[in-house]
Design a protein around this motif. Structure first.
Motif, PDB file in Angstrom:
ATOM      1  N   ALA A  33      41.425  47.147  32.673  1.00 42.25           N
ATOM      2  CA  ALA A  33      40.873  45.921  32.227  1.00 42.25           C
ATOM      3  C   ALA A  33      39.439  46.563  31.847  1.00 42.25           C
ATOM      4  N   LEU A  34      38.046  47.031  32.882  1.00 45.95           N
ATOM      5  CA  LEU A  34      37.190  47.753  32.773  1.00 45.95           C
ATOM      6  C   LEU A  34      36.971  48.857  31.584  1.00 45.95           C
ATOM      7  N   GLY A  35      38.265  49.498  31.439  1.00 45.00           N
ATOM      8  CA  GLY A  35      38.184  50.905  30.398  1.00 45.00           C
ATOM      9  C   GLY A  35      37.959  49.719  28.876  1.00 45.00           C
ATOM     10  N   LEU A  36      38.498  48.645  29.293  1.00 47.05           N
ATOM     11  CA  LEU A  36      38.961  47.659  27.697  1.00 47.05           C
ATOM     12  C   LEU A  36      37.402  46.917  27.617  1.00 47.05           C
ATOM     13  N   VAL A  37      37.127  46.911  28.660  1.00 48.04           N
ATOM     14  CA  VAL A  37      35.725  46.438  28.007  1.00 48.04           C
ATOM     15  C   VAL A  37      34.687  46.970  27.535  1.00 48.04           C
ATOM     16  N   VAL A  38      34.794  48.586  28.339  1.00 52.18           N
ATOM     17  CA  VAL A  38      33.414  49.390  27.755  1.00 52.18           C
ATOM     18  C   VAL A  38      33.754  49.184  26.804  1.00 52.18           C
ATOM     19  N   MET A  53      39.116  39.044  33.841  1.00 51.49           N
ATOM     20  CA  MET A  53      40.088  39.720  34.072  1.00 51.49           C
ATOM     21  C   MET A  53      39.380  40.940  35.138  1.00 51.49           C
ATOM     22  N   TYR A  54      38.808  41.556  34.837  1.00 51.09           N
ATOM     23  CA  TYR A  54      37.725  42.945  35.375  1.00 51.09           C
ATOM     24  C   TYR A  54      37.856  42.225  36.816  1.00 51.09           C
ATOM     25  N   VAL A  55      36.784  41.203  36.380  1.00 48.80           N
ATOM     26  CA  VAL A  55      36.337  40.663  38.011  1.00 48.80           C
ATOM     27  C   VAL A  55      37.609  39.798  38.818  1.00 48.80           C
ATOM     28  N   GLU A  56      38.446  39.198  38.196  1.00 40.31           N
ATOM     29  CA  GLU A  56      39.506  38.381  39.276  1.00 40.31           C
ATOM     30  C   GLU A  56      40.388  39.935  39.563  1.00 40.31           C
ATOM     31  N   THR A  57      40.284  41.096  39.302  1.00 43.64           N
ATOM     32  CA  THR A  57      41.479  42.239  39.653  1.00 43.64           C
ATOM     33  C   THR A  57      40.906  43.226  39.815  1.00 43.64           C
TER      34      THR A  57
END
Length: 133
Positions: free
Chosen positions: A77-82, A68-72
């Motif tokens: 989304a980056l915070g959720l990934v971390v 999702m982060y790569v697409e948007t």
């Protein structure tokens, strides 16, 4: 979502069965090898299975939100990934197999008990379900 749960359950069951072998002892009767023997308590096996399911759920969530982060390129989304990577590292470092390699695993009620694992699995499953909608 069901596939992720089945993969985690299958992998956890295989790992649990592999650790339930009786310990090997040396000629003097002491433990033979560099690590402590794994507990033979059935709760340890459940703890291994549940923690493996947690790891499978977290890996799938990291993949979903990284995609999702790569697409948007959304900061949320980056915070959720971390945060999900931090939870994944915590789950991996507190994995019962790793704990028992250098000492005994506490199966008392608390953060390392199978009951806590069940609550965590429910939360991660709900999070994955909502993420896939």
């Amino acid at each position: 979502m069901l596939i992720v749960l089945l993969i985690g359950l299958s992998a956890g069951e295989l790992i649990s069965m592999a650790t339930m072998r009786p310990p090997r002892y040396g000629a003097e009767g002491g433990w033979f090898g560099p690590f402590h023997p794994f507990p033979t308590d059935p709760l340890f096996g459940f703890h291994v299975i549940f923690t493996t399911i947690e790891v499978a759920l977290l890996v799938s969530l990291v993949v979903i939100y990284a995609k999702m982060y790569v697409e948007t390129k959304a900061n949320f989304a980056l915070g959720l990934v971390v945060v999900l990577i931090a939870l994944l590292l915590q789950a991996m470092l507190s994995y019962p197999i790793l704990d028992s390699l250098y000492g005994t695993v506490s199966l008392q009620p608390g953060f390392s008990s199978p009951a806590a694992d069940i609550v965590t699995i429910c939360a991660y499953t709900l999070f994955l379900y909502l993420s896939l909608e």
